[in-house]
Design a protein around this motif. Sequence first.
Motif, PDB file in Angstrom:
ATOM      1  N   LEU A   4       0.833  -1.209   0.000  1.00 40.34           N
ATOM      2  CA  LEU A   4       0.000   0.000   0.000  1.00 40.34           C
ATOM      3  C   LEU A   4       0.859   1.246   0.000  1.00 40.34           C
ATOM      4  CD1 LEU A   4      -2.679   1.508   0.256  1.00 40.34           C
ATOM      5  CD2 LEU A   4      -2.516   1.187   2.736  1.00 40.34           C
ATOM      6  N   ILE A   5       1.848   1.309   0.873  1.00 40.77           N
ATOM      7  CA  ILE A   5       2.700   2.492   0.961  1.00 40.77           C
ATOM      8  C   ILE A   5       3.529   2.652  -0.304  1.00 40.77           C
ATOM      9  CG2 ILE A   5       4.657   3.513   2.196  1.00 40.77           C
ATOM     10  CD1 ILE A   5       3.518   2.407   4.739  1.00 40.77           C
ATOM     11  N   PHE A   6       3.997   1.534  -0.871  1.00 44.40           N
ATOM     12  CA  PHE A   6       4.769   1.615  -2.105  1.00 44.40           C
ATOM     13  C   PHE A   6       3.921   2.191  -3.232  1.00 44.40           C
ATOM     14  CE2 PHE A   6       6.431  -0.442  -6.022  1.00 44.40           C
ATOM     15  CZ  PHE A   6       7.643   0.203  -6.052  1.00 44.40           C
ATOM     16  N   ASN A   7       2.657   1.767  -3.308  1.00 48.89           N
ATOM     17  CA  ASN A   7       1.771   2.308  -4.343  1.00 48.89           C
ATOM     18  C   ASN A   7       1.521   3.788  -4.146  1.00 48.89           C
ATOM     19  OD1 ASN A   7       1.487  -0.087  -5.725  1.00 48.89           O
ATOM     20  ND2 ASN A   7      -0.311  -0.741  -4.578  1.00 48.89           N
ATOM     21  N   ILE A   8       1.398   4.221  -2.885  1.00 52.06           N
ATOM     22  CA  ILE A   8       1.213   5.641  -2.610  1.00 52.06           C
ATOM     23  C   ILE A   8       2.439   6.437  -3.044  1.00 52.06           C
ATOM     24  CG2 ILE A   8       0.973   7.358  -0.762  1.00 52.06           C
ATOM     25  CD1 ILE A   8      -0.743   5.320   0.726  1.00 52.06           C
ATOM     26  N   LEU A   9       3.614   5.906  -2.784  1.00 48.06           N
ATOM     27  CA  LEU A   9       4.842   6.567  -3.200  1.00 48.06           C
ATOM     28  C   LEU A   9       4.891   6.704  -4.710  1.00 48.06           C
ATOM     29  CD1 LEU A   9       7.551   4.956  -0.897  1.00 48.06           C
ATOM     30  CD2 LEU A   9       6.786   7.321  -0.863  1.00 48.06           C
ATOM     31  N   LEU A  10       4.519   5.653  -5.410  1.00 49.75           N
ATOM     32  CA  LEU A  10       4.530   5.720  -6.871  1.00 49.75           C
ATOM     33  C   LEU A  10       3.563   6.771  -7.381  1.00 49.75           C
ATOM     34  CD1 LEU A  10       4.723   1.982  -7.995  1.00 49.75           C
ATOM     35  CD2 LEU A  10       6.528   3.695  -8.032  1.00 49.75           C
ATOM     36  N   LEU A  11       2.454   6.927  -6.693  1.00 47.31           N
ATOM     37  CA  LEU A  11       1.453   7.902  -7.116  1.00 47.31           C
ATOM     38  C   LEU A  11       2.014   9.312  -7.097  1.00 47.31           C
ATOM     39  CD1 LEU A  11      -1.505   8.551  -7.837  1.00 47.31           C
ATOM     40  CD2 LEU A  11      -1.972   8.678  -5.386  1.00 47.31           C
ATOM     41  N   PHE A  12       2.874   9.599  -6.137  1.00 45.28           N
ATOM     42  CA  PHE A  12       3.373  10.954  -5.989  1.00 45.28           C
ATOM     43  C   PHE A  12       4.829  11.109  -6.412  1.00 45.28           C
ATOM     44  CE2 PHE A  12      -0.166  10.787  -2.987  1.00 45.28           C
ATOM     45  CZ  PHE A  12      -0.889  11.867  -3.438  1.00 45.28           C
ATOM     46  N   SER A  13       5.353  10.158  -7.155  1.00 50.19           N
ATOM     47  CA  SER A  13       6.722  10.297  -7.637  1.00 50.19           C
ATOM     48  C   SER A  13       6.749  11.199  -8.853  1.00 50.19           C
ATOM     49  CB  SER A  13       7.302   8.917  -7.999  1.00 50.19           C
ATOM     50  OG  SER A  13       6.620   8.377  -9.094  1.00 50.19           O
ATOM     51  N   THR A  14       7.926  11.730  -9.140  1.00 50.78           N
ATOM     52  CA  THR A  14       8.079  12.621 -10.284  1.00 50.78           C
ATOM     53  C   THR A  14       8.053  11.831 -11.576  1.00 50.78           C
ATOM     54  OG1 THR A  14      10.469  12.396 -10.165  1.00 50.78           O
ATOM     55  CG2 THR A  14       9.496  14.256  -9.026  1.00 50.78           C
ATOM     56  N   GLN A  15       7.706  12.513 -12.625  1.00 47.96           N
ATOM     57  CA  GLN A  15       7.826  11.914 -13.938  1.00 47.96           C
ATOM     58  C   GLN A  15       9.286  12.004 -14.376  1.00 47.96           C
ATOM     59  OE1 GLN A  15       4.742  13.123 -16.785  1.00 47.96           O
ATOM     60  NE2 GLN A  15       3.751  14.187 -15.119  1.00 47.96           N
ATOM     61  N   SER A  16       9.640  11.172 -15.345  1.00 43.51           N
ATOM     62  CA  SER A  16      11.016  11.176 -15.851  1.00 43.51           C
ATOM     63  C   SER A  16      11.103  12.058 -17.078  1.00 43.51           C
ATOM     64  CB  SER A  16      11.445   9.743 -16.198  1.00 43.51           C
ATOM     65  OG  SER A  16      12.742   9.726 -16.726  1.00 43.51           O
ATOM     66  N   TRP A  17      11.838  13.157 -16.944  1.00 47.20           N
ATOM     67  CA  TRP A  17      11.965  14.108 -18.053  1.00 47.20           C
ATOM     68  C   TRP A  17      13.375  13.977 -18.627  1.00 47.20           C
ATOM     69  CZ3 TRP A  17       7.318  15.766 -19.067  1.00 47.20           C
ATOM     70  CH2 TRP A  17       6.412  16.015 -18.051  1.00 47.20           C
ATOM     71  N   SER A  18      13.602  12.959 -19.422  1.00 48.76           N
ATOM     72  CA  SER A  18      14.960  12.624 -19.857  1.00 48.76           C
ATOM     73  C   SER A  18      15.543  13.647 -20.819  1.00 48.76           C
ATOM     74  CB  SER A  18      14.973  11.240 -20.513  1.00 48.76           C
ATOM     75  OG  SER A  18      14.111  11.213 -21.636  1.00 48.76           O
ATOM     76  N   GLN A  19      14.704  14.414 -21.510  1.00 44.69           N
ATOM     77  CA  GLN A  19      15.220  15.313 -22.528  1.00 44.69           C
ATOM     78  C   GLN A  19      15.417  16.740 -22.010  1.00 44.69           C
ATOM     79  OE1 GLN A  19      12.475  15.047 -25.781  1.00 44.69           O
ATOM     80  NE2 GLN A  19      13.006  12.952 -26.282  1.00 44.69           N
ATOM     81  N   THR A  20      15.099  16.987 -20.775  1.00 48.73           N
ATOM     82  CA  THR A  20      15.074  18.349 -20.267  1.00 48.73           C
ATOM     83  C   THR A  20      16.308  18.676 -19.441  1.00 48.73           C
ATOM     84  OG1 THR A  20      12.675  18.196 -20.159  1.00 48.73           O
ATOM     85  CG2 THR A  20      13.696  20.023 -18.978  1.00 48.73           C
ATOM     86  N   ASP A  21      16.838  19.879 -19.650  1.00 50.29           N
ATOM     87  CA  ASP A  21      17.980  20.378 -18.893  1.00 50.29           C
ATOM     88  C   ASP A  21      17.640  20.418 -17.403  1.00 50.29           C
ATOM     89  OD1 ASP A  21      20.054  22.079 -17.783  1.00 50.29           O
ATOM     90  OD2 ASP A  21      20.470  22.693 -19.837  1.00 50.29           O
ATOM     91  N   LEU A  22      18.574  19.980 -16.571  1.00 48.76           N
ATOM     92  CA  LEU A  22      18.352  20.027 -15.121  1.00 48.76           C
ATOM     93  C   LEU A  22      18.392  21.448 -14.585  1.00 48.76           C
ATOM     94  CD1 LEU A  22      20.453  16.956 -13.959  1.00 48.76           C
ATOM     95  CD2 LEU A  22      17.974  17.174 -13.902  1.00 48.76           C
ATOM     96  N   GLY A  23      19.077  22.341 -15.281  1.00 48.55           N
ATOM     97  CA  GLY A  23      19.150  23.725 -14.844  1.00 48.55           C
ATOM     98  C   GLY A  23      20.004  23.900 -13.600  1.00 48.55           C
ATOM     99  N   ILE A  24      19.812  25.043 -12.945  1.00 47.08           N
ATOM    100  CA  ILE A  24      20.597  25.362 -11.754  1.00 47.08           C
ATOM    101  C   ILE A  24      19.831  25.075 -10.466  1.00 47.08           C
ATOM    102  CG2 ILE A  24      21.932  27.140 -12.943  1.00 47.08           C
ATOM    103  CD1 ILE A  24      20.111  29.235 -11.642  1.00 47.08           C
ATOM    104  N   GLY A  25      18.580  24.703 -10.595  1.00 45.58           N
ATOM    105  CA  GLY A  25      17.754  24.440  -9.432  1.00 45.58           C
ATOM    106  C   GLY A  25      16.293  24.486  -9.805  1.00 45.58           C
TER     107      GLY A  25
END
Length: 213
Positions: A4-25
């Motif tokens: 249950l907790i693992f599923n909740i964590l997955l629900l609120f995890s970030t998406q993977s933006w592989s093509q985007t610059d990480l920037g300075i913050g």
Amino acid sequence: MRLLIFNILLLFSTQSWSQTDLGIGLVSIDFDDQTVLEFYSDTLDTKPEKVIEFFDDRTINSWNIKNLEKQQEWLKPEVLWLDYFAFTFRCLTKTDNWFELIINNENGETYWLKKTEKTKFNNWEDYLKDMFGVARLSSFSQKIRTEPDENSKEIEYQGTDCFVVESMKGDWIKITTPDYCDENFTDSKTPIKSGWIKWRQGNKMIIEYFTTS
């Protein structure tokens, strides 16, 4: 309970933006039902290119963005979870009065936003230290090390990744297993007291993070 907790964590995890610059913050917006955000193509422009208006949406008992469905055609920030007051952009540049933000994490499109009392900048270290948890990406295999060095000793770990960030050193983050992960992830048989993993490879993020439980 663990599942249950693992599923909740997955629900609120970030998406993977592989093509985007990480920037300075990152820049987080402290919004309410009166917040209006004006995005400019250039700091010298007098007319904004895009405008976002928040309002009190009684139908969902939460703040919302006017014409959100249409706005999301171009608005794809780092985090957009209005129910949890989470609205965050990657930041490429900051000046005394402006932030250059990645407003579309799919194509890297940027706009400028004026600094106000509602805009808060964090570097990646402070931002990740404030997250509920981090985990290694399943698509990028890496070991947990005793030091921030590929040649340092590997720390044996069994179980589901659920770590918090203590500090950062270049491409590396120092991690530990918090009590709430150790108690609820029953298959985490080897909690990490102190270890290091990489959080980025070049300009690509190779971890996922969870803003809340």
